[in-house]
Every structure is written in structure tokens, then in C-alpha cells.
Scaffold this active site. Sequence first.
Site, PDB file in Angstrom:
ATOM      1  N   GLY A  31      -2.072   8.554  -6.959  1.00  0.00           N
ATOM      2  CA  GLY A  31      -3.468   8.361  -6.590  1.00  0.00           C
ATOM      3  C   GLY A  31      -3.766   9.013  -5.265  1.00  0.00           C
ATOM      4  O   GLY A  31      -2.942   9.755  -4.714  1.00  0.00           O
ATOM      5  N   GLY A  34      -1.175   8.032  -2.501  1.00  0.00           N
ATOM      6  CA  GLY A  34       0.239   8.332  -2.682  1.00  0.00           C
ATOM      7  C   GLY A  34       0.688   8.090  -4.105  1.00  0.00           C
ATOM      8  O   GLY A  34      -0.110   8.090  -5.039  1.00  0.00           O
ATOM      9  N   ASP A 144     -13.223   0.615  -4.368  1.00  0.00           N
ATOM     10  CA  ASP A 144     -12.916   1.624  -5.390  1.00  0.00           C
ATOM     11  C   ASP A 144     -12.670   0.951  -6.740  1.00  0.00           C
ATOM     12  O   ASP A 144     -11.718   1.280  -7.447  1.00  0.00           O
ATOM     13  CB  ASP A 144     -11.710   2.456  -4.963  1.00  0.00           C
TER      14      ASP A 144
END
Length: 661
Positions: A31, A34, A144
Site C-alpha cells: 500500500g 509500505g 481512507d
Amino acid sequence: MASQGPRPPTPDPADPETVGPYRIESRIGRGGMGAVFLGRAPDGRPVAVKVVRPELADDPRFLARFHGEAANAARVASFCTAQVLDHGDENGVAYLVTEYIEGPTLRERIKSDGPLTPAALHGVAIGVAAALVAIHGAGLVHRDLKPGNVLLSISGPRVIDFGIARALDETDHHTGTGQLIGTPGWTAPEQITGREVTPAADVFAWGCLIGYAATGNNPFGRGSFEILSARVLHAEPALGDLPDPLGGLVRAALGKDPAHRPTARDLLLALAGGDSEADAATALDARPVAAPAAFPDGRPDMAHTVPPTVPPTVPPTLPSAGAGETTGAHRLPALPPLAPLEYVPPPVAPPPPERAPRRRGRTLAVVAAIAVVAALAGVGVRQWRSSLPPDDPLLVAVGLDEGCADAVGLYRAGSAAPEKLVSEVWCVQNPQWSPDRSQIVFTRSDSEAHSAWVMNHDGTGLRKIADMAGDSAAWTPDGTGVSYVGDRDGREGVFTVAVATGKVEPVATVKEGDARFHDPAWSSRGLLAFSYREEKEPPRVHVVDPKRPEDWRAVTPEGVDARAPAWSPDGATIAYTALEPGLKDGAEERDIWLISVQGSPNRRELEVPGNAVHPTWSPDGRWICYVRDGEDVRAARTNGDADRSVAPEGDAGTLTMPDWS
């Protein structure tokens, strides 16, 4: 970050064999922050290990924010979420560990099988809303939320990757000025335009997610970042034939103005108890949702921001003073009680008489729904108890000798005695946890001076870091520094010393004179509060943004002796002590008041028979602990109910100066 859905082991020679104490078995995905690995804990449990990109792990500012946010995320009740188990950094590798959830992501499920059935859709809607209640209740914003961050496990939907996007969001040189943190098509209008991000942004993402699950398409379609952003800001969502009442809730969640969206708690209330459009509107205490207008240019003022709503430290909207009434500290109208899980709607209009019993039924349905979801997740409903204080340990000063304690210890309500971490130190005062609870700061006093000391959480590594003028110190939000009252180079005020280097920086100062500073306290949002007295005026609680150190503002009423500010976990409310009206400095009749960061409303919640000092919030924001008359450590809910002593019985050493958060 990438999802945790089931994957066959795919070892890569470039992958690490271990991260911290965790053995790595395979890479799950990658992602923006990382890589994500399937790992094994030392006890054999499968875990998801999220390893931060090397260029981020080399940034001390990012790491401090990352670990602070991870520590906050660990407090989130684990039903409907992936529980945060651990975080750390070792040999230049920073990592976050969560429980491993078996199951596809919502995105994978929709891509393979198409839109959800009505029953499955309702389950996802209520499960994700319950997860947001828990996340917002811990003072976090996901930032998110999207189909790739919702796992469809055997126990129901589970939300992952919450609470860490802010670390990346606030590391400007990695994101670039104005770069969006989030995923286009799932981000709220205020995220796109750079306004303050609040829990309302997650509610908008919930609306996008449910619309996607119902139709197989994002409500704002596909396209470039610019196209999607323009649609989110100005276009109406395409929801197909999504039936009401769910359709009405989704349309309300997708409102352009964050102040007009329901909260996650509102959504859960309506989903658990509503059976028609009218019921949903009643649960939200709102008129039918009209077509929303586009945001005006410019940033909203503070009145339009939406602080986290669970736990409800102050209502989002409160009655204003009527004609002839004052809005000062001691002349406010009576406010409704804030019982946990009891929805108190904004006073848009007086509710019809028949609403009260219907709302009560829906509230009971919410409690039942939460119990079912929590039971499925295997955690029960301990997090939702409201009759007893939380059992999180209190950090306390122990043993008074002529007004000075001689030890720092941990005390859990109901225990026979505190566990001493360090003892036989003269005149210990005001111990305080670091944000990640890895260190403790406290002050020591003698006949000539005060000093600030730090030690590890277990009492080891004790060392002095600063001489100071006051008797309290406060950790900075990132846990790298300690702020204290002192004087330096002809100025007095609040200074911050870096724990690692000893470098001292001013935060808020004035020329030496008759001004007096007391009790610095940092919020989770990066604001500093302190009590400040100018000449012979009573001290008032002030707030300052360190980015604009010259812009102080008093938040407590003029003429009221206000001290000992303590921030709620969500950074929206300040508890402080104030003298009874008409009493002068030196009197021992202080009560505890709550005031919003904007300075209104201001209300007395703990009217104590005696003298109340040292307020501190519980980690869940539902309780306040304080000391009455110098030796009785007590706890009460934030509305003043259930006030009780939590001190040990008998001769177990006097406890004082608690820190709970």
C-alpha cells in the site's frame, strides 16, 4: 495499505525473514505506506505485519507521529475492526502489527460476485457503522475508508488500516503540499479542498462504500483524480434504486457539508431501529435531505467542524443563551445529561411528544446490535459498560509527607494498593504518561527549585531533563519532548525540552514581569493549553497553536479563577478547575468544569463538596478522575453522574495527582 484477505503463501527472497519478534511467512500486499506480510507471533498466532517504507522510517517526525497514532489505534474496541496488537521499530524497520483477518475484501467480493444482496448489504452497512463508532470513540479518524479496507470475515465485516493515515498526512515533505491523503472517489469534499478532516469525512466514505456495495459502482463513477474530485465537490451521487430507508441514510452521509451529515452513531441508531424513511429521519432528527449545495470557497469557521461524537464529551450543538441571559461560566442554562449511548439530537426543532419512546426503543436496539456484533467478534460488551469506571491503570503519586509524595506508582481501581515504580524520591508531583505509555515524566521539588525528570514505564532509566519554575510538565503530542514552565533569556512562559538532545525551544512566552504561567497540557490535535495570570487578574485557561505562538486566546470566562486544564482524548474539550463564584484565590472550593476548545459551551459537571483538583480523562473519554480534598481519588462520568471513590481502602498509602489518559 493492502488488504489482509486470504492469499496462498508467496515467499519472496527480498522479503524479510523476521520483523521484530514476528516471523514472516508471505507477502500479502503493498500500500501507500509500505508492505503487508502474513506473520507469526511468538505464541504461534497469525498476524498481519505492516512494514513502513524505508524513506518514511528514516524520518524522525513521521516515526513519532506513526507510533503515536498506532498507540491511539490500539485503544479502539476490536469489534468490527482488526485489533492493533503491537508497533515498533528495529534496525531501521518501523512496523505495525494487527490481528490477521481471514476473508476477502469488499472490493474483491464485489468484483467477483457483483452487488451484495439486500441482507448482506444491511450487514455491511451496520458493521462498518459500528466500526466507525469504535474508531471515532477513540478520538481517531480513519481518513481512507474504502472497499479495500473492509474485510468480509466469518464474524462479519471488519475495518482495517484505521488511525495511521494521519502520520503520512502530516509529513509534508513526503506528501507534497496540497497532495491528497486518501483514495479519489472515496474522499470527502473537505479532504479535497484542504479543510479540517473530522469524523464526518469517514461518514462520507461510508456513504460511498454502501453505494458501491449496492450497485457495484462508485457513486461518483470512474475517471481521473480531477474528474472524480469535481464530481465529489459538485455532482449528485448515482445510487441506482437503493431503497429507503438505507438510501436516505446514504444520501445524508454523502452531503457536501460535513456539519449536516449524520454521525456514525446516528447511522448505527437508524440502521438498528428504523423501518421506514420516516423512522430514519426521526433517528437523525432531520428534515428530508435536500439536494446539497456545493461548498463556498474558503475554509469553514470552527463552528462548522464536527468533533468526534462518541464518547460525547459535549453535544455537537447546544442551546444558546436566551434574551437577557449571559454566556459566562456561571450563568448558562441547564444542559441535558450525556448518558453513554443515549442519543441527544441537536435542537433543530422541539421533538414531537411521541418521539421519546420511539427513540428509546431504537437506543435499546442499538445496544442489542452492538452486543451481537461484539459477541460475534468474541469480545463481549465490556467496552460499553457505563456503570463502573474503566479498569485502565492510573499513574499516581504515592505517599504524602507534608504535602509531597515520595513515590510514583500504578493503581487499578479495586486493587488493595498501588504498584510502586520508583520510590524514595523527594517531593514527587504530577506524573504523566508519554503518548505511547513507554515513558513517564514527573516533577520534583525542594526548598529552592523544581525540576523535570523522565523514566521508562517500568521505573528504570530515571534522569533529570530540565530545571523549571512550575510544578507540572507535559509530554508533546509526538512524545519526543516535555513542556514546562520556566524562564530563559529574559522571558518567562512555557518551554519544550527535547528528551533525546536536551535542546530547549520556547512555545509561549512574555517578558519577565508579573505574568504567571501554570499547568501546560497538550491536546492530541497539537494545541497547547495552560493557565495564565496577568498581573493581579485571576488566571484563565488559554490555548495556543505552536505554529502561531503569538496568537493566544483565552477560552475560560473573564474573572473566573481557572486552572489545571486537561484535554479530552479527542482534543475537543478541556476539563479545568474553577473557584466557586465570589471566592478568592486561596479558597479551597474548586469544582470541575468542561469547556469546548472554541470556548463555548462552558458548564460545571462536577460540583464537589470540597476542593477538586488534578482532573484527568479516562482513555475512552467517558470518565474524569480527580482528587477531592487532597487525598480522595475519585471518578465520575463526564456528565457528573456515578461519582465515586476509586482509592484503596485502609492504610495503603495516600494517592494523588492521577494521570489516566
